[in-house]
Design an enzyme around this catalytic site. Structure first.
Site, PDB file in Angstrom:
ATOM      1  N   GLU A   1      27.570  33.229  29.565  1.00 26.36           N
ATOM      2  CA  GLU A   1      27.064  34.244  28.649  1.00 26.36           C
ATOM      3  C   GLU A   1      27.534  35.615  29.114  1.00 26.36           C
ATOM      4  OE1 GLU A   1      22.819  34.529  28.110  1.00 26.36           O
ATOM      5  OE2 GLU A   1      23.044  36.126  26.650  1.00 26.36           O
TER       6      GLU A   1
ATOM      7  N   HIS B   1      13.471  30.307  27.221  1.00 26.71           N
ATOM      8  CA  HIS B   1      14.702  30.405  26.422  1.00 26.71           C
ATOM      9  C   HIS B   1      15.066  29.066  25.768  1.00 26.71           C
ATOM     10  CE1 HIS B   1      16.459  34.322  26.504  1.00 26.71           C
ATOM     11  NE2 HIS B   1      16.662  34.397  27.803  1.00 26.71           N
TER      12      HIS B   1
ATOM     13  N   GLU C   1      13.534  31.847  31.835  1.00 31.61           N
ATOM     14  CA  GLU C   1      14.653  30.935  31.546  1.00 31.61           C
ATOM     15  C   GLU C   1      14.136  29.658  30.874  1.00 31.61           C
ATOM     16  OE1 GLU C   1      17.323  32.508  31.795  1.00 31.61           O
ATOM     17  OE2 GLU C   1      16.568  34.052  33.148  1.00 31.61           O
TER      18      GLU C   1
ATOM     19  N   GLU D   1      16.339  37.802  23.656  1.00 33.52           N
ATOM     20  CA  GLU D   1      15.890  38.458  24.898  1.00 33.52           C
ATOM     21  C   GLU D   1      14.562  39.190  24.733  1.00 33.52           C
ATOM     22  OE1 GLU D   1      16.944  37.451  27.467  1.00 33.52           O
ATOM     23  OE2 GLU D   1      18.987  36.751  27.099  1.00 33.52           O
TER      24      GLU D   1
ATOM     25  N   GLY E   1      19.988  38.049  36.909  1.00 28.64           N
ATOM     26  CA  GLY E   1      18.877  37.338  37.524  1.00 28.64           C
ATOM     27  C   GLY E   1      19.026  35.830  37.454  1.00 28.64           C
ATOM     28  N   ALA E   2      19.337  35.334  36.266  1.00 29.08           N
ATOM     29  CA  ALA E   2      19.437  33.891  36.072  1.00 29.08           C
ATOM     30  C   ALA E   2      20.026  33.613  34.701  1.00 29.08           C
ATOM     31  CB  ALA E   2      18.057  33.243  36.173  1.00 29.08           C
ATOM     32  N   MET E   3      20.318  32.330  34.436  1.00 30.54           N
ATOM     33  CA  MET E   3      20.966  31.984  33.172  1.00 30.54           C
ATOM     34  C   MET E   3      20.406  30.677  32.632  1.00 30.54           C
ATOM     35  SD  MET E   3      23.092  32.773  30.863  1.00 30.54           S
ATOM     36  CE  MET E   3      23.191  31.740  29.425  1.00 30.54           C
TER      37      MET E   3
END
Ligand code: B3K
Ligand code: ZN
Length: 880
Positions: free
Chosen positions: A125, A305, A302, A324, A265-267
Site C-alpha cells: 500500500e 481493517h 489492523e 482510515e 506502523g503496520a499494514m
C-alpha cells in the site's frame, strides 16, 4: 529539477481491464528474486469503449519476459517507460504472463519486496505492488490470488502469503515451497508475502458462530517472550468487533508478522498483517504503558481493517479516509472500551489539536477527501486519519449509537466486496437513519479548522439565556472561501453548584434533558433557552464534539470553576488546559518584553483542587498536571518565538512545583507501587500520576528529588517507571543523569526498541548541550540511517519534539535536518518526506529563521534526483 505531475479526482475513470484471477510464483532470493505473474484479464464490461490499450503499472522493474496467451510478445508489440507497460492490441479475454527480476537487498525504500533483518517481506500500500510485477495497481481492481513461494529451506524456513496454505513440500537442492490461496477478491495493495527465520506464538479464537480461527504472531525467536500482550489485544479486538458492530473474522487463519524495518506502523494485508515490531513486542521491563496502549490500538486498527478497508475497499486513493478515518474511529472506540474513555479522548484530542490543526494551518493543508495530489504517500496524514475519524465521530453524535449502527449495517449490506467512495458511506448513513447529511458533506471537501466564536447573554427579567455562535474557517491553499459547516455542538448549562440545568429551547413545550447537541449550520445562529432561573455557566463542545477551535470569553475564574466542576470529564480537563494556556501565553509575553515573569494565577489553586479531589481518577489528575506542550503553545501564536515559549513553560513548571511541593510529594508517595507490573487502567493511571509528580519535584533542585529519580531510573520495576525517571534526568542540567543513561544503554544495547527510546530521551532534552549531543549521536555506532524507527527516534524526535533546540537561532538544527533529508531521500523518499515536513511552518518564524529554513528547503529541492515525495512537500512549502 523534478517536475511533479498532479493527479486529479475529477479525472477518475473506471479500469478498462479487470483481472479475473492471478497466479504468482516467487523464486525467492535476497539479491535476485524471480517473479512470474500469470494474469487472467478481460475487458471491463462496464466501460463501453472497446479496443482500448492495456496499460499496466510498473516501477523500477527488470522485465525478463512477456507472454500473451502463451506467445512471447516482441518488442514492437508493447511499449514500456519508467511507470508503465502498454500493450496496444489485446483481445476481449486473454492470459498475460509477466516475468520480472527483483533485488530486495538493495530496496531501501521499503516498498514492494525488501529485506529486513535477513527476512523477506512486502509493503504494497498504496503503490508498492507495481515494484513486484506489472499490474493494474489500483484499488478498484479486485481479484483472487494464488501465490507459490519457493526458497532455500535453510535461509527461509517459514514461507507465508495471504489466505490459506494449500500445499507445501520439499524440492531439490535444499529448497522447499509453499502454496497459498486467498479466496477473497482483493486489491493489489493488500497482497503480502513473508519469508525467513521466524518463531511463532499460536493461539485460537472461536467466533460467536463457533468457527475456530488460528491466530499466529511471527517474530524473531529471541522476541517470542514479547508477544503475549499483542495476542491478548488481538483476541479482545476480535470479540469487541463482534459485540459492537456484529462483525466476525472471515478467515481460518490470521497471521501477524513483526519486522524491524517499516515505514509506518503496520499494514492490514488480508490475513497476513505486517507490523513494525514497535507495535507488537512488549514485556514489562522493555515497554512502557504507552507502548502497551499503542500496541492494543494498532493491533485493533489492523484487525478492524478486515471489514473497513479489505471487505469494503476504496475506489481510488482520494477515498483513503473511507477506510482510515473509519478504522481510526473504530480503534479509538475499542481502546476507550478497554480502559478509561475520557482519558483516551483527551489523548486523541491532544494529538488532533497539536498536529492535525497545525497541518490544517500549513502549506500541506488538504480536505479529508482531497481532490488532487502529486504523491499519494504524502497523504497518509493526520487529516486523512484523525480528522477523518472526527468526521465519522460527528456522524455518530448526530445519528446516535443506534442510528450509526444501522448505517454501518447498511454500508456492509450494500458494498461488501466493492471498491467505493466516502460519498457511498455517507449515503448509507443517510438512508439508514433517514437524515440529510448534504451540508455535512462539506467536512469531506473543505480543508481548514473551523473556528466558533461564542457570545452569551443572560436576561434575568425574562429568565432567558442565549448563546450566539458564529463560525468561520480560514483560507487554505486553493480554497479561499468556505461555506458554513454542519457542526454538532454538544452542550449543557451549569448552575453555581456545577449541577446541570434542564434545557428548554424557545419554542419547546417543556424541558428536554440536561444536555443537547446543537446543530450549527449557519454562519451565525442564536440558541435561546427559557426558564433559566439564574445565570449559568456554559459547558460547550462536550467530549470535543467537533474538530473546531471554540473561543468563548470565559474569565480565568470561570475556567477554574469549570476545571473543578464540569461533569463532562473531557471539558473539565480542557478548562484547566485553557487556563494553563492563558497563563503560558502571558508568560511568553513577559519573557519577550524582558518583564519580570508573572505568577501561576488561578492555575495553582485549580490544580491543587484537582489533586485533592478524592472522586477523580489518578489518570485524570496526571492529565491535568501535564501543561500544554511547547508545540501547542506555538500553534496559538501569530509569530512563533521558540525560546520565549521554552522559558515560559519551564518557569511555570518550576513555579507550580514550588507552590504545590508538599501536595506533589504526598500524591507521589500515595501512588508509589512496588508490586508486579499490571496493565489495568488503574495501575497505568497511578504510574502516570506518580511520574507526573516526580517530574515537577525534580525541578526544585533539591538533591533528594534528583536522587529519587536516579534511584527509580536504576531500580524501577518496569520500563514505564525507569523511562519516566530517566527522561527527567535527561532534562536535568546537572551531571547526575550521565551515569544512569550510560548504564541504560549498556544494559539494553541488544534491544533495538529500547535503544530507540535511549536516542529519543536525548534528542528531546532541553539541556543546553542537547543540540551538540544530537550531532554526537548521529555518529554513534548504533545509529542507522536505513532503519526508519532509528531515524525517527533521533532526527524525527529532535525536529518535531524539541522545538527549542531544533529552532536554535544559529540555524544548526536546520542545517542538520536538511543534510539528512537529502541523504535519506536518495534511498527512502517516504521517510525523507516525513522528516522534511518539520520545515512546513517556516513562515511563522522571525525573518532570520525564515531565511535559514528557506535556504535548506531550496537546497533540498535542488538535489538532482529529488524524489516526487520530497518535491511535493517542499514545493508546497515554498509556495511553488
Ligand atoms: N494502511 C496502512 C498504511 C500504509 C501506507 C504506506 N505508505 C496502515 C494503516 O493505516 O493501517
Ligand atoms: Zn489504517
Amino acid at each position: 529539477m523534478n517536475r511533479n505531475k498532479t493527479i486529479h479526482l475529477e479525472d477518475y475513470c473506471p479500469p478498462a481491464y479487470l483481472v479475473e484471477r492471478v497466479n504468482l510464483h516467487f523464486d525467492l532470493d535476497e539479491a535476485a528474486t524471480r517473479v512470474k505473474a500469470t494474469l487472467e484479464l478481460r475487458r471491463n464490461p462496464a466501460t463501453a469503449a472497446p479496443r482500448q490499450p492495456l496499460v499496466l503499472d510498473g516501477n523500477q522493474l527488470h522485465l525478463l519476459s512477456l507472454h500473451m496467451d502463451g506467445r512471447e510478445l516482441s518488442g514492437e508489440e508493447y511499449y514500456r517507460d519508467e511507470e508503465r507497460l502498454v500493450v496496444s492490441e489485446v483481445p476481449e479475454r486473454f492470459v498475460l504472463e509477466v516475468e520480472t527480476l527483483l533485488n530486495p537487498k538493495d530496496n531501501g525504500a521499503l516498498e514492494g519486496l525488501y529485506l529486513s533483518s535477513g527476512n523477506l517481506c512486502t509493503q504494497c500500500e498504496p503503490e508498492g505492488f507495481r515494484r513486484i510485477t506489472y499490474f493494474p495497481d489500483r484499488p478498484d481492481v479486485m481479484t483472487v490470488y494464488r501465490t507459490t513461494l519457493v526458497a532455500d529451506r535453510e535461509r527461509f524456513p517459514v514461507l507465508l502469503a495471504n489466505g490459506n496454505r494449500v500445499a507445501h513440500g520439499e524440492l531439490e537442492g535444499g529448497r522447499h515451497f509453499a502454496e497459498w490461496d486467498d479466496p477473497f477478491p482483493k486489491p493489489s495493495y493488500l497482497f503480502a508475502l513473508v519469508a525467513g527465520k521466524l518463531a511463532c506464538l499460536e493461539d485460537t479464537f472461536t467466533t460467536r458462530s463457533e468457527r475456530p480461527i488460528t491466530l499466529q504472531i511471527y517474530v524473531e525467536a529471541h522476541n517470542l517472550d514479547k508477544c503475549a500482550h499483542a495476542m491478548h489485544a488481538l483476541k479482545n479486538a476480535m470479540r469487541w468487533d463482534e459485540e459492537r458492530f456484529g462483525l466476525e473474522c472471515d478467515l481460518d487463519q490470521y497471521m501477524i508478522v513483526a519486522v524491524d524495518d517499516f515505514n509506518m506502523g503496520a499494514m492490514e494485508n488480508k490475513g497476513l498483517n505486517i507490523f513494525n515490531s514497535k507495535y507488537v513486542l512488549a514485556r514489562p521491563d522493555t515497554a512502557t504503558d504507552l507502548d502497551y496502549q499503542n500496541i492494543e490500538g494498532v493491533i485493533g486498527h489492523e484487525y478492524f481493517h478486515n471489514w473497513t478497508g479489505n471487505r469494503v475497499t476504496c475506489r481510488d486513493w482520494f477515498q483513503l479516509s473511507l477506510k482510515e478515518g473509519l478504522t481510526v474511529f473504530r480503534d479509538q472506540e475499542f481502546s476507550a472500551d478497554q480502559s478509561a474513555r475520557a482519558i483516551k479522548r483527551i489523548a486523541d484530542v491532544r494529538l488532533l489539536r497539536t498536529a492535525q490543526f497545525a497541518e490544517d494551518a500549513g502549506p500541506m493543508a488538504h480536505p479529508v477527501r482531497p481532490s488532487c495530489y502529486e504523491e499519494i504517500n504524502n497523504f497518509y496524514t493526520l487529516t486523512i486519519y484523525n480528522k477523518g475519524a472526527e468526521v465519522i465521530r460527528m456522524m455518530h453524535t448526530l445519528l446516535g449509537e443506534k442510528g450509526f449502527r444501522r448505517g454501518m449495517d447498511l454500508y456492509f449490506a450494500r458494498h461488501d466486496g466493492q471498491a467505493v467512495t466516502t460519498d457511498d458511506f455517507v449515503r448509507a448513513m443517510e438512508d439508514a437513519a433517514g437524515v440529510d447529511l448534504g451540508q455535512f458533506r462539506r467536512w469531506y471537501t473543505q480543508a481548514g479548522t473551523p473556528e466558533i466564536q461564542v457570545e452569551r447573554r443572560y436576561d434575568a427579567a425574562s429568565q432567558t439565556y442565549s448563546l450566539t455562535l458564529r463560525q468561520s474557517c480560514p483560507p487554505t491553499p486553493g480554497q479561499g472561501e468556505k461555506q458554513p459547516f454542519h457542526i454538532p455542538v454538544s452542550m449543557a448549562l451549569l448552575d453555581p453548584q456545577g449541577q446541570r440545568l434542564p434545557l428548554q429551547l424557545r419554542g419547546e413545550a417543556q424541558p428536554d434533558g440536561h444536555s443537547h447537541v446543537l446543530s450549527l449550520t449557519e454562519t451565525q445562529q442564536t440558541f435561546e433557552f427559557v426558564g433559566v432561573p439564574q445565570e449559568p455557566l456554559p459547558s460547550l463542545l462536550r467530549g470535543f464534539s467537533a474538530p473546531v477551535k471554540l473561543v468563548c470569553d470565559l474569565s480565568d475564574a470561570e475556567l477554574a470553576f469549570l476545571a473543578g466542576h464540569d461533569d463532562d470529564a473531557f471539558n473539565r480537563w480542557d478548562s484547566g488546559q485553557q487556563l494553563a494556556l492563558r497563563v503560558l501565553l502571558r508568560l511568553v509575553g513577559d519573557f519577550q518584553q524582558g518583564r519580570a515573569p508573572g505568577d501561576a494565577g488561578a492555575l495553582a489553586h485549580a490544580l491543587a483542587n484537582t489533586l485533592n479531589d478524592p472522586h477523580l481518577e489518578p489518570a485524570f489528575k496526571a492529565q491535568a498536571l501535564l501543561l500544554p506542550s511547547e508545540i501547542y503553545v506555538a500553534e496559538q501564536m501569530e509569530r512563533i518565538d521558540p525560546s520565549a515559549i521554552h522559558q515560559a513553560r519551564k518557569h511555570l513548571q518550576k513555579a507550580l512545583a514550588r507552590e504545590l511541593r508538599l501536595l506533589l510529594l504526598t500524591v507521589w508517595q500515595e501512588n508509589v507501587d512496588t508490586g508486579p507490573y499490571g496493565f489495568e487502567p488503574q495501575a497505568v493511571g497511578r504510574r502516570s500520576l506518580k511520574n507526573a509528580c516526580l517530574s515537577y519535584l525534580a525541578l526544585l533542585d533539591e538533591p533528594v528529588c534528583v536522587e529519587l529519580c536516579a534511584n527509580q531510573a536504576e531500580r524501577g520495576g518496569n520500563m514505564t517507571d525507569v523511562l519516566a525517571a530517566l527522561s527527567i534526568l535527561a532534562q536535568h542540567e546537572g551531571t547526575e543523569g550521565a551515569a544512569p543513561l550510560a548504564r541504560f544503554y549498556e544494559k539494553w544495547q541488544q534491544d533495538p526498541l529500547v535503544v530507540d527510546k535511549w536516542f529519543t530521551l536525548q534528542a528531546t532534552s532541553g539541556r543546553a548541550d542537547a543540540g551538540a549531543r544530537v550531532r554526537e549521536l548521529l555518529d554513534h555506532p548504533a545509529f542507522n540511517l536505513r532503519n526508519p524507527n532509528r531515524v525517527r527516534s533521533l532526527l524525527g524526535a529532535f525536529s518535531t519534539a524539541n522545538p527549542y533546540h531544533f529552532h536554535a537561532a544559529s540555524g544548526d538544527g536546520y542545517a542538520l535536518l536538511g543534510d539528512y533529508v537529502r541523504r535519506i531521500d536518495a534511498f527512502n523518499p517516504q521517510l525523507a518526506a516525513r522528516l522534511v515536513a518539520a520545515f512546513n511552518h517556516w513562515r511563522r518564524y522571525d525573518e532570520s529563521r525564515q531565511r535559514l529554513m528557506r535556504a535548506q528547503l531550496e537546497e533540498i529541492l535542488e538535489r538532482p534526483d529529488v524524489s516526487r515525495d520530497v518535491a511535493e512537500v517542499v514545493g508546497k512549502s515554498l509556495g511553488r
